[in-house]
Design an enzyme around this catalytic site. Structure first.
Site, PDB file in Angstrom:
ATOM      1  N   CYS A   2       0.839  -1.181   0.000  1.00 35.40           N
ATOM      2  CA  CYS A   2       0.000   0.000   0.000  1.00 35.40           C
ATOM      3  C   CYS A   2       0.890   1.252   0.000  1.00 35.40           C
ATOM      4  CB  CYS A   2      -0.950   0.118   1.195  1.00 35.40           C
ATOM      5  SG  CYS A   2      -2.042  -1.288   1.371  1.00 35.40           S
ATOM      6  N   ARG A  27       3.486  -0.183  -5.033  1.00 35.48           N
ATOM      7  CA  ARG A  27       3.315  -0.750  -3.688  1.00 35.48           C
ATOM      8  C   ARG A  27       1.992  -1.481  -3.525  1.00 35.48           C
ATOM      9  NH1 ARG A  27       6.785   1.314  -0.126  1.00 35.48           N
ATOM     10  NH2 ARG A  27       5.443   0.668   1.576  1.00 35.48           N
ATOM     11  N   TRP A  75      -2.982  -2.614  -1.557  1.00 34.55           N
ATOM     12  CA  TRP A  75      -2.721  -4.029  -1.800  1.00 34.55           C
ATOM     13  C   TRP A  75      -3.450  -4.741  -0.669  1.00 34.55           C
ATOM     14  CZ3 TRP A  75      -0.550  -8.262   0.667  1.00 34.55           C
ATOM     15  CH2 TRP A  75      -0.202  -9.344  -0.147  1.00 34.55           C
ATOM     16  N   ASN A 101      -1.050   1.903   5.785  1.00 31.13           N
ATOM     17  CA  ASN A 101      -0.216   0.878   5.167  1.00 31.13           C
ATOM     18  C   ASN A 101       0.333   0.009   6.293  1.00 31.13           C
ATOM     19  OD1 ASN A 101       3.199   1.037   3.926  1.00 31.13           O
ATOM     20  ND2 ASN A 101       1.779  -0.629   3.827  1.00 31.13           N
ATOM     21  N   GLY A 102       0.008  -1.299   6.243  1.00 31.83           N
ATOM     22  CA  GLY A 102       0.477  -2.202   7.295  1.00 31.83           C
ATOM     23  C   GLY A 102      -0.641  -3.126   7.715  1.00 31.83           C
ATOM     24  N   GLU A 481      16.165 -17.753 -10.378  1.00 34.30           N
ATOM     25  CA  GLU A 481      15.776 -16.383 -10.677  1.00 34.30           C
ATOM     26  C   GLU A 481      15.105 -16.305 -12.057  1.00 34.30           C
ATOM     27  OE1 GLU A 481      15.324 -13.876  -8.996  1.00 34.30           O
ATOM     28  OE2 GLU A 481      15.380 -12.167 -10.360  1.00 34.30           O
ATOM     29  N   LYS A 485      11.353 -14.863 -12.613  1.00 37.55           N
ATOM     30  CA  LYS A 485      11.074 -13.739 -13.532  1.00 37.55           C
ATOM     31  C   LYS A 485       9.941 -14.120 -14.475  1.00 37.55           C
ATOM     32  CE  LYS A 485      12.383 -10.905 -12.083  1.00 37.55           C
ATOM     33  NZ  LYS A 485      13.069 -11.022 -10.868  1.00 37.55           N
ATOM     34  N   GLU A 488       6.349 -14.738 -12.439  1.00 36.87           N
ATOM     35  CA  GLU A 488       5.683 -13.640 -11.734  1.00 36.87           C
ATOM     36  C   GLU A 488       5.069 -12.612 -12.680  1.00 36.87           C
ATOM     37  OE1 GLU A 488       8.212 -11.204  -9.245  1.00 36.87           O
ATOM     38  OE2 GLU A 488       9.883 -11.430 -10.615  1.00 36.87           O
ATOM     39  N   HIS A 504      14.500 -37.412  -9.948  1.00 37.10           N
ATOM     40  CA  HIS A 504      13.958 -37.967  -8.701  1.00 37.10           C
ATOM     41  C   HIS A 504      12.466 -37.673  -8.571  1.00 37.10           C
ATOM     42  CE1 HIS A 504      17.862 -39.288  -7.370  1.00 37.10           C
ATOM     43  NE2 HIS A 504      18.343 -38.125  -7.807  1.00 37.10           N
ATOM     44  N   LYS A 603       5.498  -4.206  -4.731  1.00 39.76           N
ATOM     45  CA  LYS A 603       6.950  -4.079  -4.755  1.00 39.76           C
ATOM     46  C   LYS A 603       7.576  -4.258  -3.384  1.00 39.76           C
ATOM     47  CE  LYS A 603      10.821  -2.939  -6.825  1.00 39.76           C
ATOM     48  NZ  LYS A 603      11.396  -4.029  -7.636  1.00 39.76           N
TER      49      LYS A 603
END
Ligand code: F6R
Length: 608
Positions: A2, A27, A75, A101-102, A481, A485, A488, A504, A603
């Site tokens: 947020c 955010r 968010w 925010n939180g 990575e 990429k 996401e 396996h 983010k």
């Protein structure tokens, strides 16, 4: 997550708030809202959807006149994205408005208590409890009401608060979620992050935990949670304001990928002096370095992948054992930190809740923590015992690229420094490695210039359902990575496997035309990975290989090969990741995905 923005001054508040929120959408972006005092009352407009919905709803702020306001881009944590759950939230009389925010961890008992006192709730959010609690404690003195609430709530919060009865002031409050305030000749600003107000001022104040700011049009006062006034020094932000703009690129992610040669240079070069590596911020003498018995690296997501690479590099060059943990695991596993342990946390934002908690946990156990951080003045930067900044500048795209690359080279510098001090590297090898380090920016540039070829290949895979990334050693870390990429931003399922592990179990998923991206940059493991490529190809996989220039043998086992320039094997990650970033990017673009703001993500992950 947020983003919050606030303004009080001489100018219309709504356009300033909308402009600020547009810089904070990274955010969170599932809904947005604003509260503006129109001279008589607090007017709120909010809506589910991107910020542009709010812009349309308010005619770019024109329908919300007034010079005092607060805004929010969300968010969702508590309560699905919806109009009613969007911020700001009011008290019942609509005289107090709050953006948050939180997470308020004890909101349920508080909500029950407020309901028992006759308060009516309209949303499913934890934030609404704050509006009612402030109302409950408000007896004419806003500061007193706010600090009483701070004593009652548990969790994390950055808040913007306004009171209809006090239209000459707004309040900013912080605990464990980022918050800054700033001032220019036209007014005062609140924001979750610097880019939101950089256009208006470079003079910002970082608010510490449990502090409150009272902002008026022409001055600000800072207080502790016990209402004692405190003084603060402003920090001058040196960033180039253009760094937070797209500058002609279609997406921030593309722009940031293109900035990688610069960010790598900026992170490396100030620390390479007269043929040596000088990391003043490390705050460790040579004797202290020699005394390191073990390195613990703790991080999340891509920063964790840097940690996985770091394990191979630090163990390989400096011969110090390294343990790497995902921060959300580390903090709850009662970690054993032995005598001589050093803790390194890695974070772009410097605000990741789990990484911050891991830092605090380590400090409580009596260990010093080195933070490898990008955002100057962020919580991790402030709380770590020593900070090594990655000079990547503001990273806006949710998927990290340039900060990741800067983190990698920060790790190479550390590993080489440790090796030199401990005598585990010869002078000639050290000099050769330094030379290879300095060539990385040009080599990255060269790989980026080859983007069309990767774009053409990516276009063939926009319909893929599953993609596997395999590699051994550092190539496994690169695969992790590369896989993240792709998934996401394109929403294509993908997994990274240590190449030798595939048989396996997971190899049973390989069928005709399944794409397997094999990374094979480590000469000592090349033949082994080649065998694994042959195994998947025999089961129908289409094999994309990323390997060093000259390894043409790979063409026997791969259907498509991307060659990267040769470098020291420990630095191969910095080069091999470039085509994989481009691949993920172009698949996502080809699918029409919102590359810079992938669904469900934000983010800066300031919740557990
Ligand atoms: C992926 C990505 C995330 C972050 C992770 C940690 O592209 O960006 O996985 O790496 O959320 O964030 P920071 O580095 O801010 O602690």
């Amino acid at each position: 997550m947020c983003g919050i923005v606030g303004y009080i001054g001489k100018k219309p508040a709504a356009p300033i708030i909308l402009e600020g929120l547009s810089k904070l959408e990274y955010r969170g972006y599932d809904s947005a809202g604003m509260a503006v005092f129109d001279g008589e009352k607090i007017q709120i407009k909010k809506s589910v959807g991107r910020l542009k919905v709010l812009e349309e709803l308010t005619h770019d702020g024109a329908t919300m006149p007034g010079v005092i306001g607060i805004g929010h881009t969300r968010w969702a944590t508590h309560g699905a994205p919806s109009d009613v759950n969007s911020h700001p939230h009011y008290n019942e009389k609509e005289t107090i408005a709050v953006v948050h925010n939180g997470i308020i961890e004890n909101y349920l008992p508080l909500k029950e208590k407020m309901i028992s006192k006759g308060y009516k709730f309209t949303s499913d959010t934890d934030t609404e409890v704050l509006a009612h609690l402030i109302d409950y404690y408000y007896k004419g003195n806003p500061l007193e009401a706010i600090t009483k609430v701070m004593h009652r709530v548990q969790g994390s919060y950055a808040l913007g608060i306004m009171f209809a009865e006090h239209p000459d002031q707004i309040f900013a409050v912080r605990k464990d979620s980022p918050l800054i305030v700033g001032q220019n000749e036209d007014g005062c600003f609140i924001a979750s992050d610097v880019p939101a107000i950089l256009k208006y001022t470079r003079k910002v104040y970082f608010i510490q935990n449990q502090e409150v700011v009272r902002l008026r049009a022409d001055h600000m006062h800072f207080y502790t949670v016990d209402e004692e006034e405190i003084t603060k020094e402003p920090v001058n932000i040196e960033w180039d304001a253009d760094a937070a703009e797209k500058g002609g690129y279609e997406h921030f992610m593309l722009k940031e990928m293109y900035e990688q040669p610069k960010t790598v240079t900026d992170t490396l070069m100030p620390r390479i002096k007269d043929g040596d590596i000088v990391i003043e911020e490390l705050g460790m003498s040579d004797d202290e370095i020699k005394a390191i018995r073990k390195v613990h690296i703790v991080a999340c997501g891509s920063a964790y992948h840097v940690g996985v690479t770091a394990k191979y590099v630090i163990e390989g060059i400096a011969r110090i054992p390294v343990e790497v943990d995902v921060a959300s695991e580390f903090r709850y596993r009662n970690p054993i930190l032995e005598e001589g342990a050093m803790v390194i946390v890695i974070s772009q934002s410097g605000e990741t809740a789990d990484t911050l908690a891991a830092l605090r946990e380590s400090q409580q156990l009596g260990y010093k923590v080195l933070g490898i951080v990008n955002v100057v003045g962020s919580s991790i930067a402030r709380e770590a015992d020593n900070v090594m900044y990655t000079w990547a500048g503001p990273e806006i795209a949710v998927a990290t690229t340039k900060a990741y690359s800067a983190q990698l080279v920060a790790i190479y510098l550390l590993a080489m420094k440790f090796a030199k001090v401990k005598g585990t590297i010869s002078d000639s090898d050290f000099t050769a490695m330094l030379k290879d380090l300095k060539r990385l920016p040009d080599q990255i540039e060269m790989l980026l210039s080859n983007k069309e070829r990767i774009q053409r290949f990516a276009n063939r895979y926009i319909g893929a359902k599953d993609v596997f990334f395999i590699g051994r050693g550092i190539d496994y870390a690169i695969s992790m990575e590369g896989s993240l990429k792709l998934k996401e931003i394109s929403y294509i399922h993908s997994e990274a496997y240590a190449a030798g592990e595939l048989k396996h179990g997971t190899i049973s998923l390989i069928e005709k035309d399944t794409l397997v991206a094999a990374v094979a940059t480590q000469d000592n493991l090349f033949q082994k990975t080649l065998s694994n490529m042959v195994e998947v190809k025999a089961r129908g996989a289409f094999v994309l290989a990323v390997t060093n220039a000259g390894n043409t043998d790979i063409e026997k086992a791969a259907d498509y090969v991307i060659y990267i320039p040769r470098t020291n094997p420990y630095f191969a990650n910095s080069l091999a990741i470039i085509p994989l970033q481009l691949f993920g990017y172009y698949v996502a673009v080809g699918k029409g995905c919102d590359v810079d703001k992938p669904r469900n993500l934000a983010k800066s992950v300031t919740v557990e």
